[in-house]
Design a protein around this motif. Structure first.
Motif, PDB file in Angstrom:
ATOM      1  N   HIS A   1       0.843  -1.207   0.000  1.00  0.00           N
ATOM      2  CA  HIS A   1       0.000   0.000   0.000  1.00  0.00           C
ATOM      3  C   HIS A   1       0.875   1.253   0.000  1.00  0.00           C
ATOM      4  CE1 HIS A   1      -3.167   2.794   0.940  1.00  0.00           C
ATOM      5  NE2 HIS A   1      -4.042   1.817   0.803  1.00  0.00           N
ATOM      6  N   PRO A   2       0.618   2.185  -0.931  1.00  0.00           N
ATOM      7  CA  PRO A   2       1.438   3.403  -1.006  1.00  0.00           C
ATOM      8  C   PRO A   2       1.456   4.219   0.293  1.00  0.00           C
ATOM      9  CG  PRO A   2       0.067   3.200  -2.962  1.00  0.00           C
ATOM     10  CD  PRO A   2      -0.366   2.116  -2.010  1.00  0.00           C
ATOM     11  N   ALA A   3       0.343   4.255   1.024  1.00  0.00           N
ATOM     12  CA  ALA A   3       0.322   5.009   2.285  1.00  0.00           C
ATOM     13  C   ALA A   3       1.233   4.362   3.323  1.00  0.00           C
ATOM     14  CB  ALA A   3      -1.107   5.119   2.815  1.00  0.00           C
ATOM     15  N   ASN A   4       1.282   3.052   3.351  1.00  0.00           N
ATOM     16  CA  ASN A   4       2.176   2.346   4.260  1.00  0.00           C
ATOM     17  C   ASN A   4       3.628   2.670   3.907  1.00  0.00           C
ATOM     18  OD1 ASN A   4       3.161   0.561   6.234  1.00  0.00           O
ATOM     19  ND2 ASN A   4       2.964  -1.210   4.901  1.00  0.00           N
ATOM     20  N   ARG A   5       3.948   2.618   2.625  1.00  0.00           N
ATOM     21  CA  ARG A   5       5.325   2.935   2.205  1.00  0.00           C
ATOM     22  C   ARG A   5       5.670   4.380   2.550  1.00  0.00           C
ATOM     23  NH1 ARG A   5       3.700  -0.059  -2.408  1.00  0.00           N
ATOM     24  NH2 ARG A   5       3.558   1.855  -3.640  1.00  0.00           N
ATOM     25  N   ALA A   6       4.727   5.300   2.361  1.00  0.00           N
ATOM     26  CA  ALA A   6       4.977   6.709   2.675  1.00  0.00           C
ATOM     27  C   ALA A   6       5.258   6.896   4.170  1.00  0.00           C
ATOM     28  CB  ALA A   6       3.790   7.570   2.244  1.00  0.00           C
ATOM     29  N   LEU A   7       4.489   6.208   5.001  1.00  0.00           N
ATOM     30  CA  LEU A   7       4.737   6.282   6.446  1.00  0.00           C
ATOM     31  C   LEU A   7       6.109   5.706   6.793  1.00  0.00           C
ATOM     32  CD1 LEU A   7       1.209   5.335   7.783  1.00  0.00           C
ATOM     33  CD2 LEU A   7       2.441   7.469   8.273  1.00  0.00           C
TER      34      LEU A   7
END
Length: 138
Positions: free
Chosen positions: A17-23
Motif C-alpha cells: 500500500h502506497p500510504a504504508n510505504r509513505a509512512l
C-alpha cells in the motif's frame, strides 16, 4: 550473517500500500535526522525519539493501513536494513521498478500480467526467483 534470499521480496509484499510505504519512508528519514541531530548535539532526547518516531510511523502503516504484522517483530536487523533500502529506492524513484522486478503488485488490488518469460535476476541478486503466493491472480 546468513540472509534469506526471500526476505526482500517478502518485505516488499508486506508494503504494497502506497500510504504504508509513505509512512515508512517518512519514519525512516525522520529517525535518521533525529539520530544525526542526537549525535551531533549529544542530545539524548533526539536519540531516544529516533526509534520511537521511526517504528511508530512504520507500525501505524502496518496496523492501520496495510493491516498486517510488521516484519520487525520477526527479523529486527534485516527489517531495519530493508526499511533503509526501501526509503533509498523510494527517494530516488526506483522502488516501483523493484516491485516489477519481483512480479509483486505495488498496490492492493493490482494484478501484474506476464506476457513473456520472467526477467533474469539482476547481477548480484539471488539466482533463485521469488516464488509468488498462489493467491495472486495471473
Amino acid at each position: 550473517m546468513a540472509t534469506d534470499p526471500n526476505f526482500w521480496p517478502d518485505y516488499l509484499e508486506q508494503h504494497r500500500h502506497p500510504a504504508n510505504r509513505a509512512l515508512h519512508v517518512a519514519g525512516t528519514v525522520t529517525a535518521a535526522a533525529l539520530l544525526a541531530v542526537g549525535v551531533a548535539r549529544r542530545d539524548r532526547r533526539a536519540l531516544l525519539a529516533a526509534p520511537l518516531v521511526g517504528y511508530g510511523a512504520a507500525w501505524l502503516g502496518h496496523f492501520l493501513v496495510e493491516r498486517n504484522r510488521p516484519k520487525t517483530l520477526d527479523a529486527p536487523l534485516a527489517s531495519l536494513v530493508a526499511d533503509m533500502r526501501m526509503a533509498g529506492l523510494a527517494l530516488t524513484g526506483r522502488l516501483a521498478r523493484e516491485y516489477r522486478r519481483y512480479g509483486i503488485p505495488d498496490r492492493p488490488g493490482l494484478t501484474i500480467r506476464r506476457t513473456g518469460p520472467a526477467p533474469a535476476p539482476a547481477p548480484g541478486s539471488p539466482s533463485r526467483r521469488y516464488a509468488e503466493p498462489s493467491s495472486y491472480p495471473r
